[in-house]
Write an enzyme that holds these catalytic residues in place. Sequence first.
Site, PDB file in Angstrom:
ATOM      1  CG  HIS A  72      -0.517   0.048   2.523  1.00 39.68           C
ATOM      2  ND1 HIS A  72      -0.279   1.228   3.176  1.00 39.68           N
ATOM      3  CD2 HIS A  72      -0.231  -0.922   3.416  1.00 39.68           C
ATOM      4  CE1 HIS A  72       0.127   0.973   4.417  1.00 39.68           C
ATOM      5  NE2 HIS A  72       0.176  -0.324   4.585  1.00 39.68           N
ATOM      6  CG  ASP A 189       2.578   0.512   7.782  1.00 38.14           C
ATOM      7  OD1 ASP A 189       2.289   0.018   6.686  1.00 38.14           O
ATOM      8  OD2 ASP A 189       1.816   0.473   8.774  1.00 38.14           O
ATOM      9  CD  GLU A 222      -3.338  -1.452   5.164  1.00 36.18           C
ATOM     10  OE1 GLU A 222      -3.481  -2.490   5.825  1.00 36.18           O
ATOM     11  OE2 GLU A 222      -2.859  -0.403   5.659  1.00 36.18           O
ATOM     12  CD  GLU A 223      -1.765   2.379   7.508  1.00 34.79           C
ATOM     13  OE1 GLU A 223      -2.507   1.985   8.420  1.00 34.79           O
ATOM     14  OE2 GLU A 223      -0.591   2.012   7.375  1.00 34.79           O
ATOM     15  CG  HIS A 333       0.781   3.219  12.222  1.00 36.83           C
ATOM     16  ND1 HIS A 333      -0.579   3.022  12.259  1.00 36.83           N
ATOM     17  CD2 HIS A 333       1.226   2.528  11.159  1.00 36.83           C
ATOM     18  CE1 HIS A 333      -0.933   2.226  11.246  1.00 36.83           C
ATOM     19  NE2 HIS A 333       0.165   1.914  10.575  1.00 36.83           N
TER      20      HIS A 333
HETATM   21 ZN   LIG Z   1       0.808  -1.222   6.418  1.00 35.54          ZN
END
Ligand SMILES: [Zn+2]
Length: 361
Positions: A72, A189, A222-223, A333
């Site tokens: 992603h 991420d 995605e998040e 994150h």
């Molecule tokens: Zn991820």
Amino acid sequence: MSESNLLENVVEIQRKLSTLIGVSGHENDVSAFIFNELKQHADNVWMDKMGNVLGIKKGTDPDGLRIMIDAHMDEVGLLISYIEKNGFLRFVPLGGIDKRLYPGSDIKIQTKSGKTISGIIGMNPPHITDPKLRDISPDHANLFIDIGAKDEEEVKNLGIIVGNRAVLDGRFEYNPDIGGGFMRGRAFDDRTGCNVALQVSKLINDMEPIPNTILYSFTVCEEVGGRGVPAATDGLNPDIGIALENTIAADVPGVPLNKQITQLEHGPAFSVADRRTLYHEKLLEIFKMRAEELGYSWQYKQPAFGGTNAGLWHTMHKGIPSGCISVPSRYIHSPIAMIKISDILATINTLLAILTKPIEI
Ligand SMILES: [Zn+2]
């Protein structure tokens, strides 16, 4: 490609991807970069209506498997929700961010024209804060971004509007000399997964043609609940799906071994189960075998934390056998995450072996 060329390329792409801003729904800068990279290494590359970047590298066997690898492009961040008369900005989070990170954070706001404007999440100094409040994590209602503007009009003249995205900024760094070599930076991420997929696309393109068809998927949103992956999957029609992620390594003081999820320098992490998916067991066996053949250590991602885009696959298209391979990362994150060079290189080489050797499931 030699191992040192690969390393150089991995660091440069990670630096570039980590510097771009792409909060959920506003992935354009990231997708433009990925589109240009991928088109050098695939037969056909396009963008779908949601903004997913998709690509195909055709295999030599017309009956071969169609294997989708997905990473992603979006990252967690903030959405500007209100502009105060006196020029302060209010915001809401997009994706999972710990509120304790906010006060004092260095903010980058991305305006519609693509300009970035710096801000601070303001916080009163301890001198004038009630001692009881200092131990409580802040409430969104009391938080604001200060860009130094004198009023609402100046904010608007700078091009900032409700709906703009912002990130908690963090500086990228590559250090080859400490702890065997690491990279740290923003949005690892899942720009790390994007980097792994781009490296593999280049390696596959540079080698003798392979039987299987490889489907590249770089997804949006995605998040905020895996909203990009169903459209990407419809567009690619895979037989098998492999999600590439950057997952939690909590191998830090105070966390017991059974809660660390993964550890740095233990190689690629293979998922067994998470909150959305029970992963395909034969695919998992193949992942382990390929890592071991290359002499790499590997690890399980401890069940059953988190969730990935694979969560939608195994219930779609009559059920797509799904796997997930992650590069372990500390502090995901947050404004700065950390990964080890050995882990990302082992993940790239293991994935390459998985895709280029027969898969019987
Ligand atoms: Zn991820």
